[in-house]
Design a protein around this motif. Sequence first.
Motif, PDB file in Angstrom:
ATOM      1  N   SER A  82       0.720  -1.303   0.087  1.00 16.37           N
ATOM      2  CA  SER A  82       0.113   0.110  -0.003  1.00 16.37           C
ATOM      3  C   SER A  82       1.068   1.314  -0.104  1.00 16.37           C
ATOM      4  O   SER A  82       2.031   1.265   0.685  1.00 16.37           O
ATOM      5  N   ALA A  83       0.429   2.230  -0.449  1.00 19.95           N
ATOM      6  CA  ALA A  83       1.068   3.554  -0.475  1.00 19.95           C
ATOM      7  C   ALA A  83       1.057   4.228   0.864  1.00 19.95           C
ATOM      8  O   ALA A  83       2.282   5.016   1.261  1.00 19.95           O
ATOM      9  N   LYS A  84       0.469   3.545   1.970  1.00 17.29           N
ATOM     10  CA  LYS A  84       0.623   3.915   3.290  1.00 17.29           C
ATOM     11  C   LYS A  84       1.591   2.999   3.969  1.00 17.29           C
ATOM     12  O   LYS A  84       1.876   3.065   5.311  1.00 17.29           O
ATOM     13  N   GLU A  89       9.699  -0.542   4.030  1.00 16.47           N
ATOM     14  CA  GLU A  89       8.963  -1.575   2.936  1.00 16.47           C
ATOM     15  C   GLU A  89       9.223  -0.976   1.740  1.00 16.47           C
ATOM     16  O   GLU A  89       9.488  -1.806   1.049  1.00 16.47           O
ATOM     17  N   LEU A  90       8.784   0.284   1.426  1.00 13.69           N
ATOM     18  CA  LEU A  90       8.864   0.612   0.063  1.00 13.69           C
ATOM     19  C   LEU A  90      10.258   0.988  -0.512  1.00 13.69           C
ATOM     20  O   LEU A  90      10.588   0.235  -1.648  1.00 13.69           O
ATOM     21  N   LYS A  91      11.223   1.192   0.397  1.00 14.22           N
ATOM     22  CA  LYS A  91      12.440   1.153   0.079  1.00 14.22           C
ATOM     23  C   LYS A  91      12.960  -0.146  -0.335  1.00 14.22           C
ATOM     24  O   LYS A  91      13.796  -0.235  -1.310  1.00 14.22           O
ATOM     25  N   TYR A 107      12.334   9.872  -4.361  1.00 18.17           N
ATOM     26  CA  TYR A 107      12.035   9.721  -2.780  1.00 18.17           C
ATOM     27  C   TYR A 107      10.996   8.927  -2.588  1.00 18.17           C
ATOM     28  O   TYR A 107      10.201   8.306  -3.294  1.00 18.17           O
ATOM     29  N   VAL A 108      10.598   8.435  -1.249  1.00 20.83           N
ATOM     30  CA  VAL A 108       9.753   7.739  -0.767  1.00 20.83           C
ATOM     31  C   VAL A 108       8.294   8.198  -1.118  1.00 20.83           C
ATOM     32  O   VAL A 108       7.478   7.573  -1.617  1.00 20.83           O
ATOM     33  N   SER A 109       8.204   9.858  -1.267  1.00 26.77           N
ATOM     34  CA  SER A 109       6.711  10.031  -1.653  1.00 26.77           C
ATOM     35  C   SER A 109       6.376   9.817  -2.991  1.00 26.77           C
ATOM     36  O   SER A 109       5.518   9.440  -3.772  1.00 26.77           O
ATOM     37  N   HIS A 110       7.516   9.645  -4.099  1.00 27.89           N
ATOM     38  CA  HIS A 110       7.538   9.134  -5.457  1.00 27.89           C
ATOM     39  C   HIS A 110       7.209   7.669  -5.457  1.00 27.89           C
ATOM     40  O   HIS A 110       6.255   7.108  -6.252  1.00 27.89           O
ATOM     41  N   MET A 111       7.604   7.000  -4.470  1.00 30.25           N
ATOM     42  CA  MET A 111       7.400   5.420  -4.508  1.00 30.25           C
ATOM     43  C   MET A 111       5.943   5.172  -4.016  1.00 30.25           C
ATOM     44  O   MET A 111       5.368   4.286  -4.684  1.00 30.25           O
ATOM     45  N   GLU A 116       1.128   3.132  -5.842  1.00 26.91           N
ATOM     46  CA  GLU A 116      -0.531   3.456  -5.866  1.00 26.91           C
ATOM     47  C   GLU A 116      -0.909   3.058  -7.546  1.00 26.91           C
ATOM     48  O   GLU A 116      -2.055   2.578  -7.391  1.00 26.91           O
ATOM     49  N   TRP A 117      -0.208   3.716  -8.296  1.00 23.69           N
ATOM     50  CA  TRP A 117      -0.573   3.565  -9.568  1.00 23.69           C
ATOM     51  C   TRP A 117      -0.308   2.370 -10.101  1.00 23.69           C
ATOM     52  O   TRP A 117      -1.300   1.717 -11.118  1.00 23.69           O
TER      53      TRP A 117
END
Length: 147
Positions: A82-84, A89-91, A107-111, A116-117
Amino acid sequence: MKTDLTRILSVSGQHGLYLYIAQARNGAIAECLSDKKRTVFDMRSRITTLADIAIYTSEGELKLQEVFEKLHAFLGDNDAPSAKASANELKALFAQAVPDYDEDRFYVSHMKKVVEWYNDLKHNASLDFMTPEEAEAQREAENSEDA
């Protein structure tokens, strides 16, 4: 059916992705992928096609379609986190799926946007993408139908 990323739109200030339908007098008509509601975005809306987006890597830039393909190869039929999800976890996901991403400029905001997309496309379109040649042939066929 294959997805043409030149027709999938991200609109600043709007949640989710949109499918480009047609040109309107003062903007563009698009359909939300998730709920199929149509909206007219005016000329002031900041609209970007997913085909025009890339992420930074140590080698330069990597088109979003290639990022999605790498994520799909890594995740298989599973959803992306999830984007949340936590930043760690995203990295970790991107470190495994796209190991050469530029940690200083992606950045994490881009990830969060990318995952999400990815999930939006997985559930509401297809992760099987058209080649530029296929997309061009489809646009030419649509234009000849309109004539």
